[in-house]
Write an enzyme that holds these catalytic residues in place. Structure first.
Site, PDB file in Angstrom:
ATOM      1  CE  LYS A  24     -35.936  35.362 -19.934  1.00 33.94           C
ATOM      2  NZ  LYS A  24     -36.380  34.467 -19.083  1.00 33.94           N
ATOM      3  NE  ARG A  94     -40.463  35.141 -20.294  1.00 29.92           N
ATOM      4  CZ  ARG A  94     -40.601  35.873 -21.580  1.00 29.92           C
ATOM      5  NH1 ARG A  94     -40.922  36.958 -21.554  1.00 29.92           N
ATOM      6  NH2 ARG A  94     -39.649  34.907 -21.745  1.00 29.92           N
ATOM      7  N   GLY A 103     -32.876  28.257 -18.987  1.00 27.43           N
ATOM      8  CA  GLY A 103     -33.261  27.240 -18.647  1.00 27.43           C
ATOM      9  C   GLY A 103     -32.453  26.963 -16.879  1.00 27.43           C
ATOM     10  CG  MET A 105     -31.455  31.658 -13.105  1.00 30.35           C
ATOM     11  SD  MET A 105     -31.181  33.899 -12.738  1.00 30.35           S
ATOM     12  CE  MET A 105     -30.872  34.113 -14.198  1.00 30.35           C
ATOM     13  NE  ARG A 342     -31.702  32.468 -25.717  1.00 27.65           N
ATOM     14  CZ  ARG A 342     -32.475  31.729 -24.865  1.00 27.65           C
ATOM     15  NH1 ARG A 342     -32.523  32.213 -23.115  1.00 27.65           N
ATOM     16  NH2 ARG A 342     -33.210  31.279 -24.402  1.00 27.65           N
ATOM     17  CG  HIS A 460       0.752  14.272 -23.127  1.00 20.39           C
ATOM     18  ND1 HIS A 460       1.253  15.079 -23.287  1.00 20.39           N
ATOM     19  CD2 HIS A 460       0.477  13.081 -23.094  1.00 20.39           C
ATOM     20  CE1 HIS A 460       2.352  14.454 -23.853  1.00 20.39           C
ATOM     21  NE2 HIS A 460       1.059  13.064 -24.208  1.00 20.39           N
ATOM     22  NE  ARG A 623      12.538  23.566 -26.642  1.00 23.03           N
ATOM     23  CZ  ARG A 623      11.423  23.153 -25.957  1.00 23.03           C
ATOM     24  NH1 ARG A 623      10.570  23.989 -24.990  1.00 23.03           N
ATOM     25  NH2 ARG A 623      11.145  22.328 -26.183  1.00 23.03           N
ATOM     26  CD  GLU A 755      12.199  28.325 -21.765  1.00 27.80           C
ATOM     27  OE1 GLU A 755      10.658  28.131 -21.367  1.00 27.80           O
ATOM     28  OE2 GLU A 755      13.110  27.962 -22.010  1.00 27.80           O
ATOM     29  CB  SER A 774      10.427  32.876 -28.500  1.00 23.44           C
ATOM     30  OG  SER A 774       9.283  31.861 -28.295  1.00 23.44           O
ATOM     31  N   GLY A 776       8.335  31.864 -23.578  1.00 23.36           N
ATOM     32  CA  GLY A 776       8.016  30.670 -23.024  1.00 23.36           C
ATOM     33  C   GLY A 776       7.013  30.504 -21.997  1.00 23.36           C
ATOM     34  CB  THR A 777       4.031  31.651 -21.036  1.00 24.24           C
ATOM     35  OG1 THR A 777       3.535  31.062 -22.623  1.00 24.24           O
ATOM     36  CG2 THR A 777       4.229  33.057 -22.264  1.00 24.24           C
ATOM     37  CG  ASN A 778       3.516  26.285 -22.000  1.00 26.52           C
ATOM     38  OD1 ASN A 778       2.476  26.993 -21.891  1.00 26.52           O
ATOM     39  ND2 ASN A 778       3.985  25.009 -22.973  1.00 26.52           N
ATOM     40  CB  CYS A 841       6.930  29.358 -28.718  1.00 24.41           C
ATOM     41  SG  CYS A 841       8.154  29.432 -27.484  1.00 24.41           S
ATOM     42  CE1 TYR A 861       6.826  34.209 -32.794  1.00 18.14           C
ATOM     43  CE2 TYR A 861       8.487  36.118 -33.662  1.00 18.14           C
ATOM     44  CZ  TYR A 861       7.888  34.808 -32.767  1.00 18.14           C
ATOM     45  OH  TYR A 861       9.159  33.949 -32.689  1.00 18.14           O
TER      46      TYR A 861
HETATM   47  P1  ADP Z   1     -36.336  31.067 -20.023  1.00 24.12           P
HETATM   48  O1  ADP Z   1     -35.410  32.026 -20.147  1.00 24.12           O
HETATM   49  O2  ADP Z   1     -36.215  29.727 -18.313  1.00 24.12           O
HETATM   50  O3  ADP Z   1     -36.444  30.223 -21.584  1.00 24.12           O
HETATM   51  P2  ADP Z   1     -38.646  32.158 -20.126  1.00 24.12           P
HETATM   52  O4  ADP Z   1     -38.884  33.618 -19.093  1.00 24.12           O
HETATM   53  O5  ADP Z   1     -38.174  32.401 -21.214  1.00 24.12           O
HETATM   54  O6  ADP Z   1     -38.074  31.616 -19.686  1.00 24.12           O
HETATM   55  O7  ADP Z   1     -40.112  31.370 -20.124  1.00 24.12           O
HETATM   56  C1  ADP Z   1     -40.350  30.801 -20.237  1.00 24.12           C
HETATM   57  C2  ADP Z   1     -41.307  29.818 -21.577  1.00 24.12           C
HETATM   58  O8  ADP Z   1     -42.657  30.591 -20.398  1.00 24.12           O
HETATM   59  C3  ADP Z   1     -41.208  30.851 -22.455  1.00 24.12           C
HETATM   60  O9  ADP Z   1     -40.743  30.541 -23.507  1.00 24.12           O
HETATM   61  C4  ADP Z   1     -43.055  31.779 -22.855  1.00 24.12           C
HETATM   62  O10 ADP Z   1     -43.247  30.712 -23.712  1.00 24.12           O
HETATM   63  C5  ADP Z   1     -43.545  31.550 -21.418  1.00 24.12           C
HETATM   64  N1  ADP Z   1     -43.627  32.766 -20.900  1.00 24.12           N
HETATM   65  C6  ADP Z   1     -43.369  33.865 -20.823  1.00 24.12           C
HETATM   66  N2  ADP Z   1     -43.550  34.410 -19.944  1.00 24.12           N
HETATM   67  C7  ADP Z   1     -45.052  34.652 -21.136  1.00 24.12           C
HETATM   68  C8  ADP Z   1     -45.944  35.616 -21.189  1.00 24.12           C
HETATM   69  N3  ADP Z   1     -45.946  37.173 -20.555  1.00 24.12           N
HETATM   70  N4  ADP Z   1     -47.234  34.926 -21.827  1.00 24.12           N
HETATM   71  C9  ADP Z   1     -47.152  33.484 -22.113  1.00 24.12           C
HETATM   72  N5  ADP Z   1     -45.737  32.469 -21.800  1.00 24.12           N
HETATM   73  C10 ADP Z   1     -45.126  33.351 -21.373  1.00 24.12           C
HETATM   74 MG    MG Z   2       9.925  25.317 -21.876  1.00 20.48          MG
HETATM   75 MG    MG Z   3     -36.674  32.495 -22.978  1.00 24.82          MG
END
Ligand code: ADP
Ligand code: MG
Ligand code: MG
Length: 888
Positions: A24, A94, A103, A105, A342, A460, A623, A755, A774, A776-778, A841, A861
Site C-alpha cells: 500500500k 493504515r 481486511g 489488519m 493494487r 483420494h 507401467r 521411486e 520416470s 514416481g515422486t509419490n 509421473c 517432461y
Molecule cells: P484495508 O487494507 O483494510 O483496505 P485501508 O488502509 O485501505 O484498509 O483503509 C480502509 C478504508 O479507509 C479505505 O478504503 C478508505 O476508504 C479509508 N481511508 C483510508 N485512508 C483514508 C484517508 N486518508 N482519507 C479518507 N479515507 C481513508
Molecule cells: Mg509408486
Molecule cells: Mg484498502
C-alpha cells in the site's frame, strides 16, 4: 536491525520498495509521483515492525522524532496543524504489508480529533460531519488499540449502541441521525470507554497516534492475519508497514463520497470499469455493508465531471502498472482523491482474458501475459461455473479440492449415488462421505460433486476429483457426516438425504439449495493464451496420466503430448475382469494360472489398442502391474466376519473359508512395502509376460492398421539393478517373440520408475539397463520421509501449522530432500547414459512450483492428470521464461 531511514514521505518512495514500505505504501508513493491526487502522508517501514517485535513490543528509540519531522512536512503542505483546534490536520493510520491481506489488519480514520477540537470545528464546519467523524474515530481507535485488553469495546459493541440510538429515533439509515444525536452518541461512547477500561478516551493527539501505530503493528499477529498468511503462504517474519496519511472526507455532505473499483471486470475480464460507491460516507461503509452501495455507472450520471476524473485515473493507472488495478477512492466537495491501488484479484477466465486483451492493446508483451497468470487459476477455465452475478448461501467451507460448481441432491453412499446419478437414474446427486476410499470411485463418477468431512488436497477424493474434473470440497471439518444426513457443527443445521445442496469446488464452499450452473466456455482467448505458453515452453514436454482412451482423448484436447503414466492395474479392477484376476491369483499351478492370464490378455490387448489409437502416434509410458495382489481380493476383515457369522449359526461355506485362507496367506503388515511393483514381476513373471505381450500385440494391431504406436514399458519400484535386469531379460524375450510373430516393427523401449531411494542413489547402475527414468515422486516422498501418504493427514497438518515443514510434501516436491535424490539420480544416470529420457509421473507433475523444479533440474517432461495439463503447460512456460507469479 533497521539501519536506514525508518519513516518515508510518500514523495520519497516508489513501487519498487514493497519490501520496505509494504504494497500500500509503495503504491501510494508511486501514485503521488506520477501526479495522481493522493493525500500526502508517510510510511513507517516494515523493518520498524520487525524491530517492534524483536524488542519485546517496543517502538524503537528516536522513531517519534522522525515521525514528527515527517508530520511537519505534511502540515506545511496542507497548511494545517496536527492538534490545533483552529485548523486541525486529521490523519488516517493504515496497515499495509508487502502482500495484500485485505481486511485482515487494522485502520483508524479521523485521528487527531478530541473534545476541544471537535468543539471548535463544529463552529466552523457542519456539526453533523464533525460528530459523525468523531464517533467513527472513538469506535475505531478503541476497537483497534484497546479491545485486546478489554472485553466490550469492539467495533461491534459500538455499532450496537449506534443501532439502539437509531431505533430510539425511529430511523434506519445512518444519514438520518441528526448532529445533536451524534454528539450525544460520542458522549455515550466516551462514557462507555471509561466504564469498560477505567480510563478516559485519549485526548492527546500524539498519544492517539502512538496508540494507533502500535495497534497496527500488533494487528500483524491477530488471529485472522495469521490464518490468512498460513493460507496464502506469506512469511510471518516480513511484518507490516504503517501508513499515516492526511484524511480526505467522503462524509462531508452530498457532494462527497467514497468507493472501490476494478479497472476491468474481475469475474469475466471484460474491459469495463467495475465498482461500487456511496455518497456522504467513509470507506468502511462500503465494505462493511451498512449501506447498499451504488454501481459505479450511476456516478457517471450523478456527477459526470468527477466520473471523468475517475475514469482518467483508471486509465493512467492501467497504463502505468500495465495490469488491472483494484482501487479505493474518496470524493470531498467535488474533488477526487485516490487512496489505494493494487493488482486486482481475478478469476481464471478473467485472468486469461485480461492478459490476452492487454497484449492486443499493446500494453504488455506475450512474456508478461504468460508470467502473470497463476497456473492454478486455469482449472477454473475448464469447468462448469456459477454465473458471476448469482447470489447464494454458503453453509460451510472446506478445501477447494476439485474445482467447478455442482448442484444436486445429497446422497450418503456410493451405491446410492451410482443408483440415482449419472449412469443410473440420471439424477443430479452430490456424494457426501466422511471420507472416501477406492470403492467410492463409482459413486464419485456418478455424482455431480463430492463433499467429504476428512482428507486433504492430496486425499483420494481430491486426486480423483482433479483427475476427472469433479467439483469437490474435501476436508470440510465444519460438518459432521452421518449415514443419511450431515450436520453443520456451528449452527446445528441438518441436511438430509434427498435435499439439494451445491458445491463451489474452486472456493471450497458448501451451499444450501440449488445454484445455477453453466458450462465453462472454451473461449478463443484461452486457446490463444495456451498457444503462447507452448511457444515459450519449447521442447519441455507435458504428458498425462491416463488409463483409458476416453481420458487420453480429453488430455490430448487439453494439450497433452503423450501418456507419462498408464496404470495397468486399473484395467484389472473393472467388472468382469476382477473374477479372472482372482482366479489367476488363486491358481495353485502354472497351467491354471496361464488359463486365467490368457483370458486377461484378450482384455488388455484391446485396452492398449484403444489407448494407442487415441494417442495417434504419441508416446505412451505403460507401467506394469504395481499394487499388492491382495487389493484384487475380497476384503479380509469382511471375510472373517462372514465366516464367523456362519459358524455362529452352525453353518459353513467351504468356498468362503478357502478364500479366507488364501487371503490370510497374502496378508501383509506393511503392504506398501510388501510384495508389489517389480517384486511381483519376479515372483509371478507370467503376469508381466502377459502384460508385455498385450502391449506389443495392441501396438502391432495399430501399426498394421496404418497407425503408429510408441510404447515405453516401465518397471515400477526398482531399488537394485538386478531386479531390473531380471525382469528386463524376461520381458525382452517376450517382446522379441511378439515382434517375430506379428511381423511388424514397433518402436518400443524399456525403462524404470525411480521411486525407491536406493534406486535414486544407484541410478548409474540402473541407467545401464533403462533407456528412460520416470520419477514416481509419490512413493519417493513416502519412502524418503518414511511417511505413509494415506495416513499422513493427522500429522502433516500440525507439522505445517508448527512450521516443521513449509507445506505438504505430497503436494509440492520437497526440493531439498526428495529433490536432492532426484538430482543425484539424474547426475549419476548421465554418467552412463547422457541421452536418457527423464520424466516425472507423481501427482507433483501438475503442481506449478514442482513443475518449475522439474524444468530446472533438467527433466524432459512432466506428466499429470488430464485436467492439470494446461496448468503444467503454463507452469513450464513460466519456468522457461524464468518468471512466474509466486514470489512469496
Ligand atoms: P484495508 O487494507 O483494510 O483496505 P485501508 O488502509 O485501505 O484498509 O483503509 C480502509 C478504508 O479507509 C479505505 O478504503 C478508505 O476508504 C479509508 N481511508 C483510508 N485512508 C483514508 C484517508 N486518508 N482519507 C479518507 N479515507 C481513508
Ligand atoms: Mg509408486
Ligand atoms: Mg484498502
Amino acid at each position: 536491525m533497521a539501519t536506514q531511514k525508518r519513516v518515508w514521505l510518500f514523495r520519497d518512495g516508489n513501487r519498487s520498495l514493497r519490501d520496505l514500505l509494504g504494497g500500500k505504501g509503495a503504491n501510494l508513493a508511486e501514485m503521488m509521483n506520477i501526479g495522481l491526487p493522493v493525500p500526502p502522508g508517510f510510511t513507517i517501514t516494515t523493518e520498524v515492525c520487525t524491530d517492534y517485535y524483536a524488542s519485546g513490543r517496543q517502538l524503537p528509540e528516536g522513531l517519534t522524532d522522525e515521525i514528527k519531522t515527517a508530520l511537519a512536512d505534511v502540515e506545511k503542505e496542507l497548511g494545517k496543524t496536527f492538534g490545533d483546534p483552529n485548523n486541525p490536520l486529521l490523519l488516517s493510520v493504515r496497515s499495509g504489508a508487502k502482500f495484500s491481506m485485505p481486511g485482515m489488519m487494522d485502520t483508524v480514520l479521523n485521528l487527531g480529533l478530541n473534545d476541544e477540537i471537535v468543539n471548535a470545528l463544529s463552529q466552523v464546519a457542519d456539526p453533523r460531519f464533525v460528530y459523525d467523524s468523531y464517533r467513527r474515530f472513538i469506535m475505531m481507535l478503541s476497537d483497534v488499540a484497546y479491545s485486546d485488553q478489554y472485553d466490550h469495546i469492539t467495533k461491534h459493541d459500538f455499532e450496537h449502541m449506534f443501532y439502539d440510538l437509531k431505533r430510539e429515533l425511529g430511523v434506519t439509515e445512518d444519514l438520518e441521525v441528526p448532529a445533536d444525536s451524534l454528539k450525544a452518541l460520542c458522549d455515550s461512547y466516551k462514557a462507555h470507554v471509561i466504564k469498560q477500561t477505567g480510563k478516559e478516551f485519549p485526548q492527546n493527539p500524539f498519544e492517539q497516534l502512538e496508540a494507533a501505530i502500535t495497534a497496527v503493528f500488533r494487528s500483524w499477529n491477530n488471529e485472522r492475519a495469521i490464518i490468512y498468511r498460513r493460507k496464502e503462504k506469506i512469511d510471518d517474519a516480513i511484518g507490516t508497514a504503517v501508513n499515516v496519511q492526511a484524511m480526505v472526507f467522503g462524509n462531508r455532505g452530498d457532494d462527497c463520497g467514497t468507493g472501490v473499483a476494478f479497472t476491468r471486470n474481475a469475474s469475466t475480464g471484460e474491459n469495463v470499469i467495475f465498482g461500487e460507491y456511496l455518497m456522504n460516507a467513509q470507506g468502511e461503509d462500503v465494505v462493511a455493508g451498512v449501506r447498499t452501495p451504488m454501481p459505479i455507472s450511476e456516478l457517471a450520471k450523478q456527477d459526470p465531471v468527477i466520473y471523468k476524473q475517475f475514469e482518467e485515473t483508471c486509465a493512467v493507472l492501467e497504463k502505468h502498472y500495465k495490469d488491472m488495478q483494484d482501487i479505493e477512492f474518496t470524493i470531498e466537495h467535488g474533488k477526487f482523491f485516490i487512496l489505494q491501488c493494487r493488482s486486482g484479484k481475478r478469476t481464471g477466465p478473467a485472468a486469461v482474458r485480461i492478459a490476452v486483451d492487454q497484449v492486443k492493446e499493446g500494453l504488455i508483451t506475450k512474456e508478461d501475459a504468460i508470467a502473470r497468470v497463476d497456473p492454478n487459476l486455469l482449472t477454473q477455465c475448464l469447468l462448469p461455473v456459477i454465473p458471476a452475478n448469482a447470489k447464494y448461501n454458503v453453509i460451510a467451507r472446506g478445501l477447494p479440492a476439485g474445482p467447478g460448481a455442482a448442484t444436486g441432491v445429497a446422497v450418503f453412499s456410493s451405491d446410492k449415488a451410482a443408483e440415482l446419478g449419472k449412469g443410473g437414474a440420471g439424477e443430479r446427486v452430490i456424494l457426501v462421505r466422511a471420507d472416501t476410499n477406492p470403492d467410492d470411485l463409482k459413486g464419485m463418477l456418478a455424482a455431480q460433486g463430492v463433499l467429504t468431512e476428512r482428507g486433504g488436497m492430496t486425499s483420494h477424493a481430491a486426486l480423483v476429483a482433479r483427475g476427472f474434473g469433479i467439483p469437490t470440497v474435501a476436508g470440510c471439518s465444519e460438518i459432521s457426516v452421518g449415514s443419511d444426513h450431515f450436520v453443520i457443527k456451528a449452527t446445528g443445521q441438518v441436511v438430509k438425504e434427498g435435499e439439494y445442496i451445491s458445491l463451489n469446488g474452486g472456493l471450497g464452499e458448501v451451499i444450501s439449495g440449488q445454484v445455477p450452473v453453466e458450462e465453462a466456455k472454451m473461449t478463443g482467448d484461452f486457446g490463444e493464451f495456451m498457444a503462447w505458453a507452448d511457444e515459450f515452453r519449447g521442447k519441455f514436454g507435458v504428458r498425462t496420466n491416463a488409463d483409458t482412451p476416453k481420458d487420453t482423448e480429453l488430455a490430448i484436447k487439453l494439450g497433452a503430448e503423450g501418456i507419462g503414466l498408464c496404470r495397468t492395474e486399473h484395467m484389472f479392477f473393472e467388472g468382469e475382469r476382477r473374477p479372472v484376476v482372482q482366479r489367476m491369483i488363486l491358481a495353485t499351478n502354472d497351467a491354471d494360472r496361464q488359463v486365467a492370464l490368457d483370458e486377461l490378455l484378450e482384455f488388455q490387448r484391446e485396452d492398449f489398442k484403444g489407448i494407442f489409437e487415441a494417442l495417434g502416434g504419441r508416446p505412451c509410458t505403460v507401467r506394469l502391474i504395481d499394487p499388492p495382489l491382495h487389493e484384487f481380493m475380497p476384503n479380509r476383515e469382511k471375510l472373517i466376519e462372514e465366516v464367523a457369522a456362519l459358524h455362529a449359526v452352525g453353518k459353513s461355506d467351504p468356498e468362503k473359508e478357502a478364500m479366507l485362507k488364501v487371503v490370510e496367506g497374502m496378508h501383509e503388515i506393511n503392504p506398501m512395502m510388501g510384495l508389489r511393483g517389480c517384486r511381483l514381476s519376479i515372483v509371478f513373471p507370467q503376469i508381466v509376460e502377459m502384460q508385455t505381450r498385450a502391449i506389443l500385440e495392441g501396438a502391432s494391431a495399430v501399426v498394421k492398421a496404418g497407425g503408429q504406436a510408441v510404447p515405453e514399458i516401465m518397471i515400477p519400484l526398482v531399488g537394485h539393478v538386478n531386479e531390473l535386469k531380471f525382469v528386463r531379460e524376461r520381458l525382452e524375450a517376450t517382446a522379441a517373440a511378439v515382434v517375430a510373430e506379428q511381423g511388424v516393427s514397433v518402436d518400443y523401449s524399456f525403462g524404470t520408475m525411480i521411486e525407491v531411494p536406493r534406486g535414486a542413489l544407484t541410478a548409474d547402475e540402473i541407467a545401464v539397463e533403462a533407456s528412460f527414468f520416470s520419477f514416481g515422486t509419490n512413493d519417493l516422498t513416502q519412502m524418503t520421509f518414511g511417511f505413509s501418504r494415506d495416513d499422513s493427514d493427522r500429522f502433516l497438518k500440525p507439522y505445517v501449522a508448527e512450521k516443521i515443514l513449509p507445506g505438504d510434501p505430497f503436494e509440492s516436491i520437497d526440493q531439498s530432500g526428495v529433490g536432492q535424490l532426484m538430482k543425484i539420480a539424474i547426475e549419476k544416470a548421465h554418467t552412463v547414459r547422457p541421452d536418457i529420457k527423464l520424466g516425472i509421473c507423481g501427482e507433483h507433475g501438475g503442481e506449478p512450483s514442482s513443475v518449475k523444479f522439474c524444468y530446472d533440474i533438467g527433466l524432459n517432461y512432466v506428466s499429470c492428470s488430464p485436467y492439470r495439463v494446461p496448468i503444467a503447460r503454463l507452469a513450464a512456460a513460466q519456468a522457461a521464461l524464468g518468471k512466474g507469479v509466486s514470489d512469496k
